[in-house]
Design a protein around this motif. Sequence first.
Motif, short mmCIF file in Angstrom:
data_model
loop_
_atom_site.label_atom_id
_atom_site.label_comp_id
_atom_site.label_asym_id
_atom_site.label_seq_id
_atom_site.Cartn_x
_atom_site.Cartn_y
_atom_site.Cartn_z
N GLU A 9 -44.92 -8.25 46.77
CA GLU A 9 -43.73 -7.58 47.30
C GLU A 9 -42.63 -8.60 47.60
O GLU A 9 -41.44 -8.34 47.38
N LEU A 10 -43.04 -9.78 48.10
CA LEU A 10 -42.05 -10.82 48.38
C LEU A 10 -41.35 -11.25 47.09
O LEU A 10 -40.13 -11.39 47.04
N ARG A 11 -42.16 -11.44 46.02
CA ARG A 11 -41.56 -11.87 44.74
C ARG A 11 -40.59 -10.80 44.22
O ARG A 11 -39.55 -11.13 43.65
N GLU A 12 -40.95 -9.55 44.40
CA GLU A 12 -40.08 -8.45 43.97
C GLU A 12 -38.75 -8.51 44.73
O GLU A 12 -37.67 -8.46 44.14
N TRP A 13 -38.86 -8.63 46.05
CA TRP A 13 -37.67 -8.72 46.89
C TRP A 13 -36.82 -9.93 46.50
O TRP A 13 -35.59 -9.87 46.45
N ARG A 14 -37.48 -11.04 46.19
CA ARG A 14 -36.78 -12.31 45.92
C ARG A 14 -35.80 -12.20 44.77
O ARG A 14 -34.76 -12.87 44.75
N LYS A 15 -36.14 -11.35 43.78
CA LYS A 15 -35.31 -11.25 42.56
C LYS A 15 -33.85 -10.94 42.85
O LYS A 15 -32.98 -11.34 42.10
N THR A 16 -33.58 -10.21 43.92
CA THR A 16 -32.20 -9.82 44.21
C THR A 16 -31.70 -10.41 45.53
O THR A 16 -30.71 -9.93 46.10
N ALA A 17 -32.37 -11.45 46.02
CA ALA A 17 -32.03 -11.97 47.36
C ALA A 17 -30.94 -13.03 47.34
O ALA A 17 -30.47 -13.46 48.40
N GLY A 18 -30.55 -13.50 46.16
CA GLY A 18 -29.53 -14.55 46.10
C GLY A 18 -30.07 -15.86 46.62
O GLY A 18 -31.24 -16.18 46.43
N THR A 19 -29.21 -16.64 47.32
CA THR A 19 -29.71 -17.87 47.92
C THR A 19 -30.54 -17.52 49.16
O THR A 19 -30.24 -16.55 49.87
N VAL A 20 -31.59 -18.30 49.38
CA VAL A 20 -32.52 -18.00 50.48
C VAL A 20 -32.70 -19.23 51.36
O VAL A 20 -32.99 -20.32 50.86
N ALA A 21 -32.55 -19.03 52.66
CA ALA A 21 -32.91 -20.07 53.63
C ALA A 21 -34.23 -19.68 54.28
O ALA A 21 -34.42 -18.53 54.67
N PHE A 22 -35.14 -20.64 54.36
CA PHE A 22 -36.54 -20.35 54.70
C PHE A 22 -36.94 -21.10 55.96
O PHE A 22 -36.67 -22.29 56.11
N VAL A 23 -37.60 -20.37 56.86
CA VAL A 23 -38.14 -20.96 58.08
C VAL A 23 -39.64 -20.68 58.12
O VAL A 23 -40.06 -19.59 58.48
N PRO A 24 -40.47 -21.66 57.72
CA PRO A 24 -41.92 -21.45 57.80
C PRO A 24 -42.40 -21.66 59.25
O PRO A 24 -42.06 -22.67 59.86
N THR A 25 -43.19 -20.73 59.77
CA THR A 25 -43.71 -20.86 61.13
C THR A 25 -45.16 -20.39 61.18
O THR A 25 -45.66 -19.79 60.22
N MET A 26 -45.81 -20.66 62.30
CA MET A 26 -47.13 -20.10 62.54
C MET A 26 -47.03 -18.97 63.57
O MET A 26 -48.03 -18.56 64.16
N GLY A 27 -45.81 -18.45 63.78
CA GLY A 27 -45.64 -17.35 64.73
C GLY A 27 -45.67 -17.84 66.17
O GLY A 27 -45.48 -19.03 66.44
N ASN A 28 -45.91 -16.88 67.10
CA ASN A 28 -45.81 -17.18 68.53
C ASN A 28 -44.46 -17.84 68.80
O ASN A 28 -44.37 -18.91 69.41
N LEU A 29 -43.43 -17.17 68.35
CA LEU A 29 -42.09 -17.76 68.30
C LEU A 29 -41.48 -17.91 69.69
O LEU A 29 -41.80 -17.17 70.61
#
Lengths: 278, 278
Positions: A9-29
Amino acid sequence: MKIIHTIQELREWRKTAGTVAFVPTMGNLHAGHMALVREARERAQSVVVSIFVNRLQFGQGEDFDRYPRTLSHDASLIEHECPHAVVFAPDEKELYPHVIQQYKVEPPALQDELCGAFRPGHFRGVATVVSKLFNIVQPTVACFGKKDYQQLFILQQMVEELNMPIEVVPVDTGRAGDGLALSSRNSYLSETERAEAPRLYHHLTRMRDAIASGERDFARLAEETIEDLVRHGWVVDYVETRNARTLKPAVHTDHALVILLAARIGSTRLIDNIEIQC
Amino acid sequence: MKIIHTIQELREWRKTAGTVAFVPTMGNLHAGHMALVREARERAQSVVVSIFVNRLQFGQGEDFDRYPRTLSHDASLIEHECPHAVVFAPDEKELYPHVIQQYKVEPPALQDELCGAFRPGHFRGVATVVSKLFNIVQPTVACFGKKDYQQLFILQQMVEELNMPIEVVPVDTGRAGDGLALSSRNSYLSETERAEAPRLYHHLTRMRDAIASGERDFARLAEETIEDLVRHGWVVDYVETRNARTLKPAVHTDHALVILLAARIGSTRLIDNIEIQC
């Protein structure tokens, strides 16, 4: 805000997302992560925050099992900061379908120094999962906090050496009013431990000020810090002054330094660092 | 056809290239490579053929220095097969600007079996440079020959396990009329050695036919091959029957097998393999 649980689903969404800024986390934000999200928001058309407690970067006897899983609370924080963000929260079977990850990204010897000396395999696990997430999210930009300075350094080098088409953006450490670096692991602290915890930052600023005033006996400064921490009940993993550009042990002629430390109070391990221009 | 030498120029070109089919090579191209280029041509809007003799996958005492560099001949072959292709021919400083590559992609224990047992570090070097090239070229599809079966297998697993957004396309081994697998290293063979070389394929087909007829004593078949090769002046690295889906040693109940071998004649090391459905 949209929560996506599968790679497909992420790959599907990515196709039309344009430029993407990514924040990898382990949660407990916490507020520290929100600074990363705000930075991401300014950097690209879309924002992805991943939430994945990565077993591969935890050692035996570490806190993988008790690491807090707080997805709905995390999602509401992200929603508030960045309503158009996508939260990518895969379960373990998505990222490790064969349980064992056979192919690893292997950092150089630095992975066995500083935190790596106390957490064997940790940075291999970080480099590997971040590579996987990069290949899934295909971000234009990725934001990492300076609180995990060695991690940031290793990931910057990895991106450069493996030619990943990604800009790594370092984000300053968020701190509580008393100086304690914001960390998911602060939630493990008892009230007494929480009151004691700012001593780490106190010593970082003390050492920074001494170095800024011309002191160059890095070993003695570290020794003083270790003695005081031990006196107050800490078990110290390391206190080290390093070259901020190379993460090699600092020499007297360096002008960009970073002091890094890790210490345990009760069953909680905290890390922090401070940069110095001198 | 366009030749690009720098990563920066390749990245610039990539922005408007649409879907890309990628053929990574070490140059010294022959008809086997041309089958890869033809496959690539059918698979995407653009085609990139990289030509880079990757020091990282050669061991000490191997043929890195004498490996033929034939860029203009290679370019004319590609031009003939696919006039719109881009040839990416970086020099070493582009891919290894610090000389030493510190961050590696580490395959699992299979990297030390078969060819890996005789070429320590080879598959780590292959996985690492292919990862780098993937991150530069960002292909939709990548074509690899079945002649390097273990390499193909490791790269397919790497792509899957590291979630690289790339389809790996295996391409059948090209063969001379007498059965010898096409290989850049065939150019090292003397006339006598060249006349002897088809013995490898002869034994592969002999073993395949025996297995297809019900023979399951894989060890005895291999032993016969080794004895005959040694009798004809070969030094045999290995002759093994493996499960074609897992590359684990074959068992009697497997239905998809592959026989792989490597042997040296004079100073030239040749490899070949054959798949069996049974």
